[in-house]
Design a protein around this motif. Structure first.
Motif, mmCIF file in Angstrom:
data_model
loop_
_atom_site.group_PDB
_atom_site.id
_atom_site.type_symbol
_atom_site.label_atom_id
_atom_site.label_comp_id
_atom_site.label_asym_id
_atom_site.label_seq_id
_atom_site.Cartn_x
_atom_site.Cartn_y
_atom_site.Cartn_z
ATOM 1 N N MET A 204 1.435 -4.063 -2.485
ATOM 2 C CA MET A 204 1.586 -3.227 -3.661
ATOM 3 C C MET A 204 1.926 -1.810 -3.235
ATOM 4 S SD MET A 204 -1.225 -1.998 -6.492
ATOM 5 C CE MET A 204 -1.654 -0.582 -5.458
ATOM 6 N N ARG A 205 2.770 -1.156 -4.042
ATOM 7 C CA ARG A 205 3.090 0.257 -3.831
ATOM 8 C C ARG A 205 2.963 0.971 -5.161
ATOM 9 N NH1 ARG A 205 7.498 3.754 -4.078
ATOM 10 N NH2 ARG A 205 8.853 2.084 -4.862
ATOM 11 N N LEU A 206 2.193 2.062 -5.171
ATOM 12 C CA LEU A 206 1.995 2.844 -6.390
ATOM 13 C C LEU A 206 2.326 4.296 -6.088
ATOM 14 C CD1 LEU A 206 0.997 3.032 -9.334
ATOM 15 C CD2 LEU A 206 -1.294 3.446 -8.415
ATOM 16 N N LEU A 207 3.274 4.855 -6.837
ATOM 17 C CA LEU A 207 3.743 6.215 -6.598
ATOM 18 C C LEU A 207 3.506 7.078 -7.825
ATOM 19 C CD1 LEU A 207 5.381 8.376 -5.006
ATOM 20 C CD2 LEU A 207 7.455 7.365 -6.004
ATOM 21 N N ASN A 208 2.901 8.249 -7.617
ATOM 22 C CA ASN A 208 2.742 9.264 -8.652
ATOM 23 C C ASN A 208 3.154 10.610 -8.072
ATOM 24 O OD1 ASN A 208 1.195 8.104 -11.151
ATOM 25 N ND2 ASN A 208 0.176 7.212 -9.375
#
Length: 512
Positions: A204-208
């Motif tokens: 998983m990759r989560l970018l903010n």
């Protein structure tokens, strides 16, 4: 930042993820009209399809042998009992059955399609129906799907009953789990929720991220690769769920860390909305991609005019024009700032929001409560420390070019006027280093001075680190570099990556 009760950087650390994917028809809840055979006085029928899953309180009731005086029940309030849902008017008999079946029915003005249906009972008081039937009807009144539940013992019943083109859903309740009880329905979800975690997600990759002077409005991005051995995410599989995937279905993400597997604490990382998936026929995995509301704000904003208004008024007008169900969180101090009304006629709703934020000397992004949050991005109390104990590599320090002049052109196309606002901070003998900005909503030189002050804070950090999910965009951190110098900086970008273990790439800016 939400603090964890344990060290997020323990020497031996366990981590996990949880992504709940709401495979729900995106407009069914809003289009539904509920009807019932009857309801108790406390009942709130409209709450059965308001996207709030579960009861708020364990409410006392005079049903036989129900209200125990042990302090765990709350007496109903005359005006507000929070999330109540539907309580049937009739009470079941001594054998738990109803003399007349109790019916909850939803009708729709347009065809709906769902991969299944979810019925949430009174989860607080552990009250549920044992026997009931779920029926789906088409526009002609013909039953097109049916699920008969017997001996149910779940407070949340998931009906894996794919159904296309339904106009009505009827739930017929015939028996409660305990004698002399009402039916209590907190929510009916027109779909199901699928959960991905370390057991069925490969990575998983989560970018903010956020721009310190609202130069852009980056959209949060979630990319998760999940198990697809049954090919249900493959486009041409007739037994798959691909045809039930709809742009805008919600994906709620949590990341957990702990010193042991049993002590992992999960932190809410916010909500994104499904846009696309990728899976090949011979692939054992599928990739799902989701973004926050910025991604969907690409429609033209046609509300510009000459004049001024407050930030709160401007944001409310843009969101109303977009038609999206966006919640906002604007501090009063920012919300009361005055800006221009002249949103360009060719601007998208996203661009309109960016211009509003920049003109008001603020920054905006979607927070973890799925709210459009406006903030003054300034240094605050130190929320975390990044040093050699939790950095994978020494901190990279980047120094941007010096800007000593900012020029903002504010053109009102409706009033046919143009003003240029200039802010400068030049050293003797220094050549001009100019940043030009176009923003028609700017009404004073204050915005130019604010942008210049941001650009003159030139130190940026690029950090490869272990990752602390409790830390958020806008938090202040103390960073130690290769020379053991420490500075406070503001988090502007966080990219979390999980592939059996957690790591992060973080960017920070030495804020005002």
């Amino acid at each position: 930042m939400r603090p964890l009760t344990q060290d997020p950087y323990s020497p031996e650390r366990w981590s996990d993820i949880r992504v709940s994917f709401e495979l729900v028809d995106v407009d069914a809840a809003e289009n539904a009209t509920a009807m019932v055979t009857g309801e108790a006085g406390i009942s709130e029928l409209d709450q059965t399809h308001d996207r709030v899953d579960g009861m708020d309180r364990r409410l006392a009731s005079l049903e036989h042998n129900y209200f125990v005086l042990d302090g765990t029940y709350i007496l109903p309030d005359e005006n507000d009992n929070g999330q109540v849902g539907w309580w049937s008017e009739e009470i079941s008999g001594e054998d738990s059955t109803f003399a007349t079946p109790q019916i909850l029915e939803f009708s729709f003005t347009a065809d709906q399609s769902s991969i299944g249906l979810t019925v949430t009972f009174d989860d607080r008081a552990n009250q549920y129906a044992m026997d009931f039937t779920i029926q789906a009807y088409d526009a002609t009144g013909t039953i097109i799907a049916e699920d008969i539940a017997t001996n149910n013992n779940q407070k949340r019943y998931i009906s894996n009953m794919p159904v296309d083109g339904y106009r009505k859903v009827r739930v017929i309740f015939t028996k409660t789990s305990t004698p002399r009880r009402r039916i209590r329905i907190a929510e009916v979800v027109f779909g199901i929720v699928q959960t991905f975690d370390e057991t069925n997600a490969m990575e998983m990759r989560l970018l903010n991220e956020a721009s310190p002077w609202a130069e852009s409005l980056p959209s949060a991005e979630l990319v998760i690769t999940v198990e697809n051995q049954d090919r249900k995410y493959n486009m041409i599989n007739p037994q798959g769920i691909y045809k039930y995937l709809q742009e805008g279905q919600a994906m709620n993400t949590a990341i957990g860390v702990g010193a042991t597997k049993s002590s992992i604490e999960r932190v809410n990382m916010g909500r994104t909305y499904y846009t696309s998936s990728q899976a090949e026929d011979n692939s054992m995995t599928a990739k799902l991609i989701a973004y926050d509301w910025f991604y969907f704000m690409d429609g033209k904003c046609r509300i510009g005019m000459t004049g001024t208004w407050t930030v709160t008024e401007a944001v409310s007008a843009v969101i109303a024009d977009s038609g999206l169900p966006i919640m906002v969180n604007i501090p009063t101090e920012i919300g009361s700032r005055i800006i221009g009304k002249c949103i360009p006629s060719d601007a998208t709703h996203k661009e309109a929001i960016r211009l509003i934020a920049q003109a008001s000397c603020s920054v905006c992004f979607f927070n973890r409560a799925d709210e459009l949050q406006f903030v003054d991005m300034t240094l605050g109390a130190v929320a975390d420390t990044l040093d050699n104990s939790n950095l994978s590599d020494p901190a990279k320090v980047l120094v941007s070019d010096r800007i000593n002049i900012v020029e903002i052109t504010a053109r009102d196309e409706y009033g046919n006027t143009e003003v240029i606002y200039t802010a400068a901070n030049k050293e003797p003998g220094e050549i001009d280093k100019i940043k030009t900005v176009d923003n028609p909503l700017v009404i004073s030189v204050d915005t130019a001075e604010w942008i210049l002050s941001v650009l003159q804070k030139r130190i940026n950090y690029d950090l490869q680190e272990r990752g602390n999910p409790a830390r958020e965009i806008g938090d202040t951190v103390k960073i130690y570099d290769a020379y053991d110098e420490n500075r406070n900086a503001i988090i502007t970008r966080e990219e979390y990556q999980y592939s059996g273990y957690l790591r992060a790439n973080t960017e920070a800016w030495e804020g005002l």
